[in-house]
Design a protein around this motif. Structure first.
Motif, short mmCIF file in Angstrom:
data_model
loop_
_atom_site.label_atom_id
_atom_site.label_comp_id
_atom_site.label_asym_id
_atom_site.label_seq_id
_atom_site.Cartn_x
_atom_site.Cartn_y
_atom_site.Cartn_z
N GLU A 16 -59.72 -12.30 -43.31
CA GLU A 16 -60.51 -11.53 -42.63
C GLU A 16 -61.37 -12.13 -41.67
O GLU A 16 -61.71 -11.88 -40.39
N ARG A 17 -62.13 -13.17 -42.26
CA ARG A 17 -63.07 -13.78 -41.20
C ARG A 17 -62.26 -14.61 -40.01
O ARG A 17 -62.88 -14.59 -38.93
N LEU A 18 -61.16 -15.15 -40.57
CA LEU A 18 -60.46 -16.02 -39.64
C LEU A 18 -59.87 -15.17 -38.43
O LEU A 18 -59.68 -15.61 -37.24
N GLY A 19 -59.66 -13.64 -39.05
CA GLY A 19 -59.00 -12.69 -38.07
C GLY A 19 -60.13 -12.24 -37.14
O GLY A 19 -59.77 -12.21 -35.93
N ARG A 20 -61.31 -12.00 -37.57
CA ARG A 20 -62.16 -11.96 -36.75
C ARG A 20 -62.76 -13.02 -35.71
O ARG A 20 -63.02 -12.76 -34.45
N ILE A 21 -62.50 -14.23 -36.20
CA ILE A 21 -62.91 -15.32 -35.02
C ILE A 21 -61.62 -15.22 -34.23
O ILE A 21 -61.97 -15.46 -32.88
N GLY A 22 -60.32 -15.10 -34.66
CA GLY A 22 -59.39 -15.05 -33.53
C GLY A 22 -59.51 -13.96 -32.72
O GLY A 22 -59.22 -13.89 -31.56
#
Length: 180
Positions: A16-22
């Motif tokens: 989820e955190r990486l998806g938000r960064i993406g």
């Protein structure tokens, strides 16, 4: 099983955190596309770097969101039969799909994508265009990263599926015993 479920939640949080960064790449992508269209249309200024920047941002967006899309179940899925099945049978389909299809796919593609990115790095690959972007390996490295994040999502779904199967197994035997 609680330790494995904690691992699944940790994987989901990471994705989820990486998806938000993406997803921040989407904002950049929108800005770059608008700027590129306006400058090309009204100022007759074209830029190879802008066009390459567009597909670089697009790649970052897709690869960082890939695992999260699977965990959140927002990926393309054909649910003609699956949705009519019990939760336990759905978990079995998910488990078998992950073990027999998703994980082998991630292993094979991840291996080749890593080799692809590493070769690009070793060769100091740059854009084929004279005025293109340098460091082609950086964007090529997003492919194995996205595949490995998808594999992590698969591991998380395997854990959740096993938990569903095992927790419903006890209730199935209890229900069958009461029916006799």
């Amino acid at each position: 099983m609680s330790t494995l479920m904690a691992l699944s939640r940790a994987i989901d949080t990471l994705l989820e955190r990486l998806g938000r960064i993406g997803s921040l790449a989407l904002l950049g992508l929108i800005g770059v596309v608008i700027f590129d269209v306006v400058t090309r249309r009204f100022m007759n200024i074209g830029s190879t770097q802008l066009q390459e920047g567009e597909w670089h941002l697009h790649t970052v967006l897709i690869m960082l969101y890939l695992g999260l899309a699977y965990v959140k179940n927002v990926h393309v899925r054909i649910d003609l039969v699956r949705e009519r099945l019990s939760e336990r049978k759905q978990a079995w389909i998910e488990l078998l799909g992950c073990l027999l299809l998703l994980m082998p796919f991630c292993i094979v593609v991840g291996y080749h994508a890593t080799h692809f990115a590493w070769t690009s790095y070793i060769r100091h690959e740059v854009s084929q265009s004279v005025d293109g972007l340098p460091y082609r390996f950086a964007i090529k490295a997003m492919l194995p990263l996205g595949i490995y994040l998808l594999a992590l999502a698969g591991i998380s779904r395997i854990i959740v599926s096993l938990n569903t199967i095992l927790s419903s197994a006890g209730s199935d035997t209890t229900a069958n015993a009461g029916a006799r």
